[in-house]
Scaffold this motif. Structure first.
Motif, PDB file in Angstrom:
ATOM      1  N   ILE A   9      15.060   4.326  -8.369  1.00  0.00           N
ATOM      2  CA  ILE A   9      13.660   4.132  -7.964  1.00  0.00           C
ATOM      3  C   ILE A   9      12.649   4.604  -8.997  1.00  0.00           C
ATOM      4  O   ILE A   9      11.467   4.318  -8.881  1.00  0.00           O
ATOM      5  CB  ILE A   9      13.362   4.868  -6.630  1.00  0.00           C
ATOM      6  CG1 ILE A   9      13.860   6.322  -6.698  1.00  0.00           C
ATOM      7  CG2 ILE A   9      13.949   4.134  -5.450  1.00  0.00           C
ATOM      8  CD1 ILE A   9      13.382   7.194  -5.551  1.00  0.00           C
TER       9      ILE A   9
ATOM     10  N   PHE B 254      15.250   2.097   0.659  1.00  0.00           N
ATOM     11  CA  PHE B 254      14.778   1.151  -0.358  1.00  0.00           C
ATOM     12  C   PHE B 254      15.934   0.777  -1.283  1.00  0.00           C
ATOM     13  O   PHE B 254      16.745   1.628  -1.660  1.00  0.00           O
ATOM     14  CB  PHE B 254      13.657   1.778  -1.208  1.00  0.00           C
ATOM     15  CG  PHE B 254      13.246   0.908  -2.369  1.00  0.00           C
ATOM     16  CD1 PHE B 254      12.315  -0.099  -2.195  1.00  0.00           C
ATOM     17  CD2 PHE B 254      13.831   1.075  -3.617  1.00  0.00           C
ATOM     18  CE1 PHE B 254      11.953  -0.922  -3.267  1.00  0.00           C
ATOM     19  CE2 PHE B 254      13.473   0.251  -4.688  1.00  0.00           C
ATOM     20  CZ  PHE B 254      12.530  -0.748  -4.504  1.00  0.00           C
TER      21      PHE B 254
ATOM     22  N   SER C  77      18.179   4.008  -2.010  1.00  0.00           N
ATOM     23  CA  SER C  77      17.571   5.334  -2.049  1.00  0.00           C
ATOM     24  C   SER C  77      16.738   5.532  -0.788  1.00  0.00           C
ATOM     25  O   SER C  77      16.294   4.559  -0.173  1.00  0.00           O
ATOM     26  CB  SER C  77      16.684   5.435  -3.289  1.00  0.00           C
ATOM     27  OG  SER C  77      16.106   6.707  -3.354  1.00  0.00           O
TER      28      SER C  77
ATOM     29  N   ASN D 144      13.041   6.311   4.540  1.00  0.00           N
ATOM     30  CA  ASN D 144      12.549   4.965   4.237  1.00  0.00           C
ATOM     31  C   ASN D 144      13.501   4.321   3.227  1.00  0.00           C
ATOM     32  O   ASN D 144      13.376   4.541   2.024  1.00  0.00           O
ATOM     33  CB  ASN D 144      11.129   5.131   3.684  1.00  0.00           C
ATOM     34  CG  ASN D 144      10.441   3.832   3.377  1.00  0.00           C
ATOM     35  OD1 ASN D 144      11.043   2.764   3.426  1.00  0.00           O
ATOM     36  ND2 ASN D 144       9.169   3.924   3.035  1.00  0.00           N
TER      37      ASN D 144
ATOM     38  N   LEU E  55       7.388   6.296 -10.265  1.00  0.00           N
ATOM     39  CA  LEU E  55       8.104   5.285  -9.484  1.00  0.00           C
ATOM     40  C   LEU E  55       8.087   3.952 -10.222  1.00  0.00           C
ATOM     41  O   LEU E  55       7.091   3.609 -10.866  1.00  0.00           O
ATOM     42  CB  LEU E  55       7.452   5.111  -8.114  1.00  0.00           C
ATOM     43  CG  LEU E  55       7.669   6.262  -7.131  1.00  0.00           C
ATOM     44  CD1 LEU E  55       6.801   6.061  -5.897  1.00  0.00           C
ATOM     45  CD2 LEU E  55       9.139   6.369  -6.729  1.00  0.00           C
TER      46      LEU E  55
ATOM     47  N   PRO F  15       4.091   5.439  -0.561  1.00  0.00           N
ATOM     48  CA  PRO F  15       3.170   5.791   0.529  1.00  0.00           C
ATOM     49  C   PRO F  15       2.259   6.964   0.173  1.00  0.00           C
ATOM     50  O   PRO F  15       1.102   6.998   0.593  1.00  0.00           O
ATOM     51  CB  PRO F  15       4.089   6.165   1.689  1.00  0.00           C
ATOM     52  CG  PRO F  15       5.461   5.759   1.315  1.00  0.00           C
ATOM     53  CD  PRO F  15       5.496   5.580  -0.165  1.00  0.00           C
TER      54      PRO F  15
ATOM     55  N   MET G 158      13.319   7.031   0.617  1.00  0.00           N
ATOM     56  CA  MET G 158      12.006   7.453   0.150  1.00  0.00           C
ATOM     57  C   MET G 158      11.242   8.112   1.302  1.00  0.00           C
ATOM     58  O   MET G 158      11.644   8.054   2.451  1.00  0.00           O
ATOM     59  CB  MET G 158      11.204   6.230  -0.308  1.00  0.00           C
ATOM     60  CG  MET G 158      11.995   5.207  -1.084  1.00  0.00           C
ATOM     61  SD  MET G 158      11.878   5.468  -2.820  1.00  0.00           S
ATOM     62  CE  MET G 158      10.115   5.484  -3.039  1.00  0.00           C
ATOM     63  N   ARG G 159      10.071   8.672   0.952  1.00  0.00           N
ATOM     64  CA  ARG G 159       9.172   9.221   1.965  1.00  0.00           C
ATOM     65  C   ARG G 159       8.869   8.154   3.028  1.00  0.00           C
ATOM     66  O   ARG G 159       8.671   6.984   2.713  1.00  0.00           O
ATOM     67  CB  ARG G 159       7.880   9.674   1.260  1.00  0.00           C
ATOM     68  CG  ARG G 159       6.765  10.253   2.114  1.00  0.00           C
ATOM     69  CD  ARG G 159       7.164  11.424   2.991  1.00  0.00           C
ATOM     70  NE  ARG G 159       8.040  12.425   2.428  1.00  0.00           N
ATOM     71  CZ  ARG G 159       7.659  13.583   1.899  1.00  0.00           C
ATOM     72  NH1 ARG G 159       6.383  13.875   1.831  1.00  0.00           N
ATOM     73  NH2 ARG G 159       8.549  14.447   1.456  1.00  0.00           N
ATOM     74  N   ASN G 160       8.868   8.566   4.320  1.00  0.00           N
ATOM     75  CA  ASN G 160       8.551   7.636   5.405  1.00  0.00           C
ATOM     76  C   ASN G 160       7.228   6.921   5.121  1.00  0.00           C
ATOM     77  O   ASN G 160       6.281   7.544   4.636  1.00  0.00           O
ATOM     78  CB  ASN G 160       8.410   8.391   6.726  1.00  0.00           C
ATOM     79  CG  ASN G 160       9.734   8.969   7.205  1.00  0.00           C
ATOM     80  OD1 ASN G 160      10.809   8.572   6.739  1.00  0.00           O
ATOM     81  ND2 ASN G 160       9.661   9.901   8.129  1.00  0.00           N
ATOM     82  N   ALA G 161       7.175   5.645   5.470  1.00  0.00           N
ATOM     83  CA  ALA G 161       5.976   4.855   5.171  1.00  0.00           C
ATOM     84  C   ALA G 161       4.730   5.466   5.812  1.00  0.00           C
ATOM     85  O   ALA G 161       3.651   5.407   5.254  1.00  0.00           O
ATOM     86  CB  ALA G 161       6.161   3.417   5.639  1.00  0.00           C
ATOM     87  N   GLY G 162       4.890   6.068   6.995  1.00  0.00           N
ATOM     88  CA  GLY G 162       3.754   6.682   7.684  1.00  0.00           C
ATOM     89  C   GLY G 162       3.453   8.086   7.204  1.00  0.00           C
ATOM     90  O   GLY G 162       2.556   8.749   7.742  1.00  0.00           O
ATOM     91  N   LEU G 163       4.209   8.572   6.225  1.00  0.00           N
ATOM     92  CA  LEU G 163       4.060   9.882   5.581  1.00  0.00           C
ATOM     93  C   LEU G 163       4.439  11.069   6.459  1.00  0.00           C
ATOM     94  O   LEU G 163       4.558  12.186   5.967  1.00  0.00           O
ATOM     95  CB  LEU G 163       2.625  10.097   5.051  1.00  0.00           C
ATOM     96  CG  LEU G 163       2.182   9.161   3.931  1.00  0.00           C
ATOM     97  CD1 LEU G 163       0.705   9.382   3.623  1.00  0.00           C
ATOM     98  CD2 LEU G 163       3.008   9.387   2.676  1.00  0.00           C
TER      99      LEU G 163
ATOM    100  N   GLY H 189       7.094  -2.015  -7.997  1.00  0.00           N
ATOM    101  CA  GLY H 189       7.736  -2.670  -6.864  1.00  0.00           C
ATOM    102  C   GLY H 189       8.291  -1.697  -5.844  1.00  0.00           C
ATOM    103  O   GLY H 189       8.690  -2.091  -4.755  1.00  0.00           O
ATOM    104  N   VAL H 190       8.331  -0.387  -6.200  1.00  0.00           N
ATOM    105  CA  VAL H 190       8.789   0.605  -5.229  1.00  0.00           C
ATOM    106  C   VAL H 190       7.577   1.104  -4.451  1.00  0.00           C
ATOM    107  O   VAL H 190       6.586   1.540  -5.038  1.00  0.00           O
ATOM    108  CB  VAL H 190       9.485   1.798  -5.926  1.00  0.00           C
ATOM    109  CG1 VAL H 190       9.869   2.870  -4.918  1.00  0.00           C
ATOM    110  CG2 VAL H 190      10.709   1.312  -6.680  1.00  0.00           C
ATOM    111  N   LEU H 191       7.652   0.995  -3.148  1.00  0.00           N
ATOM    112  CA  LEU H 191       6.564   1.418  -2.278  1.00  0.00           C
ATOM    113  C   LEU H 191       6.272   2.909  -2.495  1.00  0.00           C
ATOM    114  O   LEU H 191       7.182   3.716  -2.580  1.00  0.00           O
ATOM    115  CB  LEU H 191       6.966   1.177  -0.815  1.00  0.00           C
ATOM    116  CG  LEU H 191       5.931   1.536   0.254  1.00  0.00           C
ATOM    117  CD1 LEU H 191       4.813   0.507   0.270  1.00  0.00           C
ATOM    118  CD2 LEU H 191       6.581   1.629   1.623  1.00  0.00           C
TER     119      LEU H 191
END
Lengths: 226, 85
Positions: free
Chosen positions: B76, A148, A101, A146, B14, B21, A103-108, B17-19
């Protein structure tokens, strides 16, 4: 080889993709609307980048349930090559045609920059124009890139050599696990990637590193290798 | 038998274990507002679904199906379905 580009409401890289394919192959690609239930006879289906349905619910979630995606899934199961770039990658994961999947970029923040990609698996119809470990340049432009996958899924992806590209030289722009920038399905005929190879086709783009991906996918490599 | 009206609340979160941010950013913002003692924050989504169904059980089933097919990405996310009315 005939290609088809699927357009969703909110696609915005479809014209770049159309131009790239026509420049490389000399043939215009078919255009397919998201409500179509059948695809034209083609060897390569492309889901372009953009913000389909405004990224509502989750990026690619609504588009993945569009009528045309049943036809895309059927074609993929028959071995037709399918490429999803950026939002197209998000749509393919939401449709269950690719693992994991986005996800939103780690840096937002939205990232729009050039990254370096390492070719992780060139033993594939999409990547056979590159060499193992080759580093290529490619632009990215996304907010939800991002990558995952749950540990078990990730282990399978790695052991099956399903990683196509990894962000290289510390250029991972979004926190993707294992620096994954692009993945294949298990059969190897579906590829999703966040970077935009369609934007590095002509010298005027500042480089041509993206060209070989399309030449390979269109079975044109012999003619250009000479 | 006529269908009855139900209000169903779906909460999507979520998986462990799913990040997350966004949750991390919210956590940081709470700290900077002076809220002490915040261990961690995870963010999610809530859907209010009004629907007609034959029974509470039927409403539960159809909304769970909606979650599997669209409202949640089960790669997720987890979901919880609460039927009222």
């Amino acid at each position: 080889m005939k290609a088809a580009i699927v357009q969703f409401p909110g696609s915005n890289r479809d014209r770049d993709m159309f131009a790239a394919l026509e420049t490389i192959s000399g043939q215009p690609a078919h255009k397919v609307w998201h409500t179509d239930t059948e695809l034209p006879n083609c060897d390569l289906i492309i889901l372009p980048g953009g913000f389909s349905h405004g990224d509502y619910l989750r990026s690619g979630a609504i588009a993945a349930r569009a009528p045309v995606m049943r036809a895309v899934a059927t074609a993929a199961a028959q071995g037709v090559r399918v490429l999803g770039v950026c939002n197209g990658f998000q749509i393919l994961t939401e449709a269950g045609l690719l693992p994991g999947s986005l996800m939103r970029n780690a840096g937002l923040t939205f990232v729009c920059r050039e990254v370096m990609l390492e070719v992780a698996n060139p033993q594939n119809p999409f990547t056979c124009g590159y060499t193992q470990g080759e580093i290529i340049r490619c632009p990215v432009a996304h907010h939800d890139g991002n990558y995952f996958a749950a540990p078990k899924t990730l282990a399978k992806i790695e052991s099956n050599n399903q990683v196509a590209f990894r962000y290289a030289n510390g250029t991972n722009p979004n926190g993707s696990v294992n620096d994954i920038a692009g993945v294949f399905n298990k059969q190897g005929n579906v590829l999703g990637m966040m970077p935009h190879p369609e934007n590095l086709i002509e010298a005027a783009h500042g480089g041509t590193d993206g060209r070989r991906l399309f030449e390979a996918a269109l079975d044109m490599l012999e003619s250009t290798a000479a | 038998m006529a269908d009855k009206k139900f209000h169903v609340k779906v909460t999507v979160t979520l998986k462990n274990g799913v990040l997350d941010p966004q949750g991390k950013a919210i956590e940081g913002a709470l700290g900077s507002l002076g809220f002490d003692g915040v261990g961690s924050v995870r963010q999610g989504k809530v859907f209010d679904v009004n629907l007609n169904a034959a029974s509470k059980k039927a409403a539960q089933e159809v909304v769970s199906d909606m979650c599997e097919k669209l409202l949640a990405n089960t790669v997720i996310e987890n979901y919880a379905v609460e039927v009222n009315g």
